[in-house]
Design a protein around this motif. Structure first.
Motif, short mmCIF file in Angstrom:
data_model
loop_
_atom_site.label_atom_id
_atom_site.label_comp_id
_atom_site.label_asym_id
_atom_site.label_seq_id
_atom_site.Cartn_x
_atom_site.Cartn_y
_atom_site.Cartn_z
N LYS A 72 14.17 13.69 -6.93
CA LYS A 72 13.65 13.06 -8.14
C LYS A 72 13.55 14.08 -9.27
CE LYS A 72 9.31 12.01 -8.62
NZ LYS A 72 8.02 11.34 -8.47
N LYS A 73 13.67 13.58 -10.51
CA LYS A 73 13.65 14.46 -11.67
C LYS A 73 12.23 14.80 -12.10
CE LYS A 73 18.06 12.73 -13.47
NZ LYS A 73 18.75 12.07 -14.61
N ASP A 74 11.31 13.86 -11.96
CA ASP A 74 9.95 14.07 -12.43
C ASP A 74 9.16 14.94 -11.45
OD1 ASP A 74 10.49 12.40 -14.58
OD2 ASP A 74 9.94 10.61 -13.44
N PRO A 75 8.06 15.55 -11.90
CA PRO A 75 7.20 16.32 -11.01
C PRO A 75 6.68 15.48 -9.85
CG PRO A 75 6.62 16.75 -13.29
CD PRO A 75 7.59 15.60 -13.30
N GLY A 76 6.47 16.11 -8.71
CA GLY A 76 6.00 15.39 -7.53
C GLY A 76 4.74 16.02 -6.97
N ILE A 77 4.10 15.31 -6.06
CA ILE A 77 2.88 15.81 -5.45
C ILE A 77 2.88 15.47 -3.96
CG2 ILE A 77 1.57 13.69 -6.00
CD1 ILE A 77 -0.90 15.54 -6.35
N ILE A 78 2.38 16.39 -3.17
CA ILE A 78 2.16 16.19 -1.74
C ILE A 78 0.66 16.11 -1.51
CG2 ILE A 78 2.38 17.20 0.56
CD1 ILE A 78 5.06 16.52 -0.37
N LYS A 79 0.20 15.03 -0.87
CA LYS A 79 -1.21 14.87 -0.54
C LYS A 79 -1.39 14.96 0.96
CE LYS A 79 -2.30 11.93 -4.55
NZ LYS A 79 -2.84 10.62 -4.99
N ILE A 80 -2.32 15.81 1.39
CA ILE A 80 -2.60 15.98 2.82
C ILE A 80 -4.08 15.65 3.02
CG2 ILE A 80 -2.52 17.57 4.78
CD1 ILE A 80 -0.60 19.29 3.02
N HIS A 81 -4.33 14.43 3.51
CA HIS A 81 -5.70 13.95 3.67
C HIS A 81 -5.97 13.63 5.13
CE1 HIS A 81 -5.85 12.51 -0.83
NE2 HIS A 81 -5.67 13.80 -0.69
N GLY A 82 -7.17 13.96 5.59
CA GLY A 82 -7.50 13.72 6.99
C GLY A 82 -8.87 13.10 7.17
N GLU A 83 -9.05 12.44 8.32
CA GLU A 83 -10.34 11.82 8.62
C GLU A 83 -10.47 11.64 10.13
OE1 GLU A 83 -10.70 7.76 7.34
OE2 GLU A 83 -8.54 7.40 7.53
N VAL A 84 -11.72 11.48 10.57
CA VAL A 84 -11.99 11.14 11.96
C VAL A 84 -12.16 9.63 12.04
CG1 VAL A 84 -13.56 11.42 13.92
CG2 VAL A 84 -13.10 13.36 12.39
N THR A 127 1.37 12.42 2.31
CA THR A 127 1.95 11.45 1.37
C THR A 127 2.66 12.16 0.24
OG1 THR A 127 0.15 9.91 1.86
CG2 THR A 127 1.42 9.50 -0.14
N ASP A 128 3.83 11.66 -0.11
CA ASP A 128 4.53 12.17 -1.30
C ASP A 128 4.85 11.00 -2.23
OD1 ASP A 128 7.50 11.18 -1.08
OD2 ASP A 128 7.09 11.99 0.91
N ASN A 129 5.01 11.30 -3.50
CA ASN A 129 5.39 10.26 -4.47
C ASN A 129 6.86 10.40 -4.84
OD1 ASN A 129 5.14 12.65 -5.91
ND2 ASN A 129 4.34 11.67 -7.75
N GLY A 130 7.67 10.61 -3.79
CA GLY A 130 9.10 10.82 -3.98
C GLY A 130 9.89 9.53 -4.08
N ILE A 131 11.16 9.61 -3.71
CA ILE A 131 12.08 8.48 -3.91
C ILE A 131 11.89 7.39 -2.86
CG2 ILE A 131 13.77 9.93 -5.05
CD1 ILE A 131 15.39 9.91 -2.41
N GLY A 132 11.14 7.68 -1.78
CA GLY A 132 10.94 6.67 -0.76
C GLY A 132 12.22 6.33 -0.02
N MET A 133 12.18 5.23 0.73
CA MET A 133 13.39 4.82 1.45
C MET A 133 13.37 3.31 1.68
SD MET A 133 12.48 6.27 5.30
CE MET A 133 11.66 7.75 4.76
N SER A 134 14.52 2.76 1.95
CA SER A 134 14.65 1.33 2.19
C SER A 134 14.00 0.94 3.52
CB SER A 134 16.12 0.92 2.20
OG SER A 134 16.78 1.50 3.32
N ASN A 135 13.68 -0.36 3.66
CA ASN A 135 13.12 -0.84 4.92
C ASN A 135 14.07 -0.60 6.09
OD1 ASN A 135 10.68 -1.76 3.92
ND2 ASN A 135 11.49 -3.77 3.37
#
Length: 403
Positions: A314-326, A337-345
């Motif tokens: 992707k051309k725009d800036p991206g972010i990686i989120k690493i979140h955890g829980e019990v 989670t990333d806000n990248g290009i994703g993928m088809s089903n």
């Protein structure tokens, strides 16, 4: 392992991963780099090639000489089984290190396109002769030669040691790929497959290099960078050294999640420098989770996958989120989670299906993470992927509370 002869380098190494290693090497050493097969044909895109060399390769004869020179450099380093420093046909200084898997030469990683500082090498290059032989304008050759970098000889030799480290790691990746493929053909039994997958993964992150040599080489390069006031370069190399130390030391172990996250932060530091303002990350893991155990090198391959396949295109800036829980059922869930290009089903379903199959076609890194979680922590553990085209991808990593 005679079966190795049937493979080519691009069949045993994921080319985007190889390109990634080459680009990082080029950026850290400030040298041009390219990876070629055993006959000298490039299998990666050039990294940081000089204008001078790009100009020479526009000539049919110049390109032929470059390919032949690359092949000869690769052959010489293969015969010696170590990196070599040599002068190319155009008069520049180059390095070559062989990629050897079980004594079979698959290709070489080449870098250089520099002159040795203080030797007056630029003045020794006969531009008139090159112009006549390659049918290139002498004024263009002269103008582009001005941009060729001059490096001290000790920096070139240190880079040769680092190049050896990179090619050794590439060879280990090839061994892991082949080993994993062959082992999967031998068994369909669940528990046996999990053991074999674990063994293949361990082989992919262990190195035959003496660890003291490996880390001393990296620290030498970092120290040189500090002396040249390149503090950010030094930080990059120290971070890489720590990551390699972590992967080798803990390849067979369960580690605390807090320790795993420290390694992830060093990896993300390197990537944020590489991608500049194009990559950000956000880590939110409760402190109470830090003391629980997870197989070493679980999170980093997933994050690398997100950057390479989700954010890099992707051309725009991206972010990686690493979140955890019990979770209420005494399981831990970590979402990457990333806000990248994703993928088809269709592609998403195919990947998730492969996670529970014995196929190795694509996504081998994620699959090994999934299989190791099951092997160490039970059948309710594992990886599941969610994705929406043009929105992003989330990888859910789930495993029980284990001290």
């Amino acid at each position: 392992m005679n079966k190795l002869n049937q493979y080519t380098l691009d069949e045993i190494i994921d080319i985007p991963s190889l390109q990634n290693i080459q680009d990082k090497f080029s950026k850290m050493t400030n040298m041009s780099a390219i990876t070629v097969d055993k006959i000298g044909t490039p299998i990666t895109k050039p990294s940081n090639f000089t204008r001078f060399c790009n100009l020479i390769r526009t000539s049919k004869e110049g390109y032929r000489r470059c390919i032949n020179c690359d092949a000869q450099g690769g052959l010489k380093s293969t015969q010696l089984k170590k990196p070599v420093i040599y002068t190319c046909h155009a008069g520049l200084t180059d390095l070559s290190a062989p990629i050897i898997v079980n004594d079979i030469h698959f290709g070489s990683m080449l870098c250089g396109q520099v002159v040795i500082k203080g030797n007056g090498n630029k003045k020794l290059i006969d531009l008139e002769k090159l112009s006549n032989e390659l049918s290139l304008p002498v004024d263009e050759l002269e103008a582009t030669l001005l941009h060729v970098k001059s490096l001290k000889y000790n920096k070139i030799t240190a880079s040769a040691d680092f190049l050896s480290l990179c090619t050794n790691s590439i060879a280990k990746m090839g061994v892991a790929t082949i080993t994993h493929s062959e082992l999967l053909e031998e068994t369909k039994e669940k528990m046996k497959f999990q053991q074999l997958a674990k063994d293949a993964q361990i082989k992919s992150i262990q190195s035959q290099l003496d660890p003291h040599f490996l880390f001393n080489t990296l620290n030498t390069i970092a120290g040189m960078a500090l002396m040249e006031n390149c503090n950010q370069t030094a930080d990059l190399i120290y971070s890489l050294s720590d990551i390699l130390r972590y992967s080798i030391k803990n390849s067979k172990d369960m580690v605390e999640i807090g320790t795993e996250l420290e390694n992830v932060k060093k990896y993300l530091f390197i990537q944020t420098i590489r991608y500049s303002d194009k990559l950000n990350y956000d880590i939110k893991i409760p402190d109470e989770i830090f003391r629980y155990k997870i197989p070493a090198m679980t999170l980093q391959p997933i994050i690398e996958n997100a950057i390479m396949h989700g954010l890099e295109p992707k051309k725009d800036p991206g972010i990686i989120k690493i979140h955890g829980e019990v979770l209420p059922d005494k399981f831990i869930q970590i979402k990457i989670t990333d806000n990248g290009i994703g993928m088809s089903n269709e592609k998403l379903n195919s990947i998730n299906n492969k996670l529970s199959s014995t196929s190795i076609n694509g996504g081998i890194g994620i699959k090994l993470v999934h299989d190791r979680l099951i092997y160490y922590l039970g059948p309710e553990s594992g990886v599941k992927i969610e994705s929406v085209p043009d929105i992003g991808t989330t990888v859910n990593v789930k495993f029980p509370l284990v001290y």
